[in-house]
Design a protein around this motif. Structure first.
Motif, PDB file in Angstrom:
ATOM      1  N   VAL A 211      81.335 199.952  80.953  1.00 55.18           N
ATOM      2  CA  VAL A 211      82.469 200.644  80.344  1.00 55.18           C
ATOM      3  C   VAL A 211      83.687 200.449  81.239  1.00 55.18           C
ATOM      4  O   VAL A 211      83.632 200.683  82.453  1.00 55.18           O
TER       5      VAL A 211
ATOM      6  N   GLN B 205      82.184 197.247  77.292  1.00 57.25           N
ATOM      7  CA  GLN B 205      82.683 198.214  76.317  1.00 57.25           C
ATOM      8  C   GLN B 205      84.079 198.639  76.761  1.00 57.25           C
ATOM      9  O   GLN B 205      84.245 199.382  77.716  1.00 57.25           O
TER      10      GLN B 205
ATOM     11  N   VAL C 145      81.006 207.283  78.405  1.00 63.32           N
ATOM     12  CA  VAL C 145      79.884 207.160  79.343  1.00 63.32           C
ATOM     13  C   VAL C 145      78.723 208.039  78.896  1.00 63.32           C
ATOM     14  O   VAL C 145      78.898 209.221  78.607  1.00 63.32           O
TER      15      VAL C 145
ATOM     16  N   THR D  94      74.718 204.098  79.901  1.00 62.98           N
ATOM     17  CA  THR D  94      75.759 203.222  80.435  1.00 62.98           C
ATOM     18  C   THR D  94      75.253 202.532  81.691  1.00 62.98           C
ATOM     19  O   THR D  94      74.715 203.183  82.589  1.00 62.98           O
TER      20      THR D  94
ATOM     21  N   THR E 184      76.187 207.674  85.975  1.00 66.86           N
ATOM     22  CA  THR E 184      75.935 206.248  86.196  1.00 66.86           C
ATOM     23  C   THR E 184      76.756 205.786  87.402  1.00 66.86           C
ATOM     24  O   THR E 184      77.607 206.523  87.905  1.00 66.86           O
TER      25      THR E 184
END
Length: 381
Positions: A129, A151, A170, A174, A206
């Motif tokens: 992300v 992403q 998130v 993720t 994460t």
């Protein structure tokens, strides 16, 4: 469709790319943020030809420092031998400055190698992300191998990183959050308090990677860095480089700071071995504060010169804290790039669909002045 396996892919135990992975690789190419450079005039063995104002790569042409060059000469004379303790010595210097253990430092061939290794490590765990515009080259390295999906979260209306939007994206699935602060190509620094709070919350879910390639050029490097979160035990990785303020882009040295456990993973995934010349130069330059102050002053002077010029022309310009400026000329960036190239001035072209935004790097003051003098004609104003 097939994907050529790189040595790193083999080393990390990825046994070939699937058709779905290949499809992701093609999609990743279509979503690249960074445009190709127009360097048709550049035929020199190293660096730009004489007469070319190279303002596209965010380099510091005032480097390397004399302290670095002396060490390069020393390393050259020792070129028959592997580097020895140089890697450890540099890690100890970096660790001492930031108050961490040397085992938390990973030295790599430019920060790009570490960032690529991190993408390969975390990409298979889930989406990376990131903001829509960021330095995505290393994340795309893993994406092209079918090992990652990026992403992207749109920027805010004022071209800032949408931290709330990224945080909302998130989940427990993720693989990695990747941020660039100051961001590239916008040059913007996120508000320190808001940024660190968001990073801390996301790191509870994460790993968060913060690329701080330009942090030494920010107004308040110590206040904006996320290294303090690492020291508090948060799952954060910070990357830095000697390519920017140190003026050592061609010598290829970068590093990460993280937990010892994460550092060991990065160290085990990074593929190459740094040349003794780069390590020696980094050791020589790291604490050369006189050179760093000089470089920053020249970069700020050039940056202000460009921002004064764009302001005088009524062009929207983002308040950069880096060695580049992102401005809206009102003319397609690719056209500005082409016209500039005809005058032997090299700037970046269009990023994604940001049609009339141009990024120009800080070079020597005389090259920046050439750019400013020709900008009205290039932009048709």
């Amino acid at each position: 469709m097939s994907i050529e396996l790189s040595r790193r892919l083999i080393l990390t135990g990825a046994a070939g790319a699937t058709l779905a992975g290949a499809t992701r690789a093609v999609a990743a190419k279509k979503e690249e943020a960074f445009p190709p450079e127009a360097l048709h005039l550049d035929h020199a063995l190293l660096g730009p030809d004489d007469g070319i104002a190279l303002l596209a790569r965010n380099e510091n042409p005032y480097g390397p420092s004399e302290s670095a060059l002396r060490m390069v000469e020393y390393a050259g004379k020792k070129g028959a031998y592997y580097p020895g303790q140089a890697n450890i010595t540099l890690a100890e210097m970096i660790a001492e400055r930031h108050g961490v253990d040397p085992k938390q430092i990973v030295i790599t061939t430019g920060s790009g190698e570490a960032l690529s290794a991190i993408a390969v490590l975390y990409g298979p765990k889930g989406p990376i992300v990131a903001p829509r515009l960021f330095w995505d080259t290393t994340a795309l390295y893993a994406a092209r191998l079918g090992m990652a999906e990026i992403q992207r979260v749109p920027l805010t209306e004022d071209m800032g990183v949408d931290l709330a939007g990224i945080e909302a994206a998130v989940t427990g699935g993720t693989g990695l959050v990747q941020l660039c602060n100051p961001n590239n190509p916008t040059g913007l620094v996120s508000d320190s308090k808001t940024f660190k709070a968001a990073v801390k919350r996301m790191a509870a879910k994460t790993t968060v990677l913060v690329d701080e390639a330009y942090m030494e050029l920010a107004d308040d490097p110590d206040g904006n860095t996320c290294i303090d979160l690492i020291k508090k035990g948060d799952d954060v990785i910070v990357s830095r480089t000697f390519s920017k303020i140190y003026g050592m882009a061609g010598l290829r040295v970068g590093y990460t700071i993280s937990s010892e456990e994460t550092a060991e993973k990065i160290r085990g995934t990074a593929m190459s071995w740094i040349a003794g010349t780069g390590l020696a130069a980094a050791i020589g330059a790291y604490n050369d504060h006189a050179f760093l102050d000089f470089s920053k002053s020249k970069i700020i002077e050039a940056r202000q010169t460009i921002m004064d010029k764009t302001a005088s022309l009524g062009m929207e310009t983002l308040p950069s804290q880096t060695n580049f400026v992102y401005f809206k000329s009102g003319k397609p960036a690719n056209e500005v790039q082409k016209v500039m190239e005809n005058e032997k001035i090299i700037v970046r072209g269009q990023y994604m669909d940001y049609t009339d935004w141009t990024r120009v790097s800080m070079g020597k003051l005389e090259d920046v002045e050439r750019f400013c003098n020709f900008l009205p004609e290039a932009a048709g104003v």
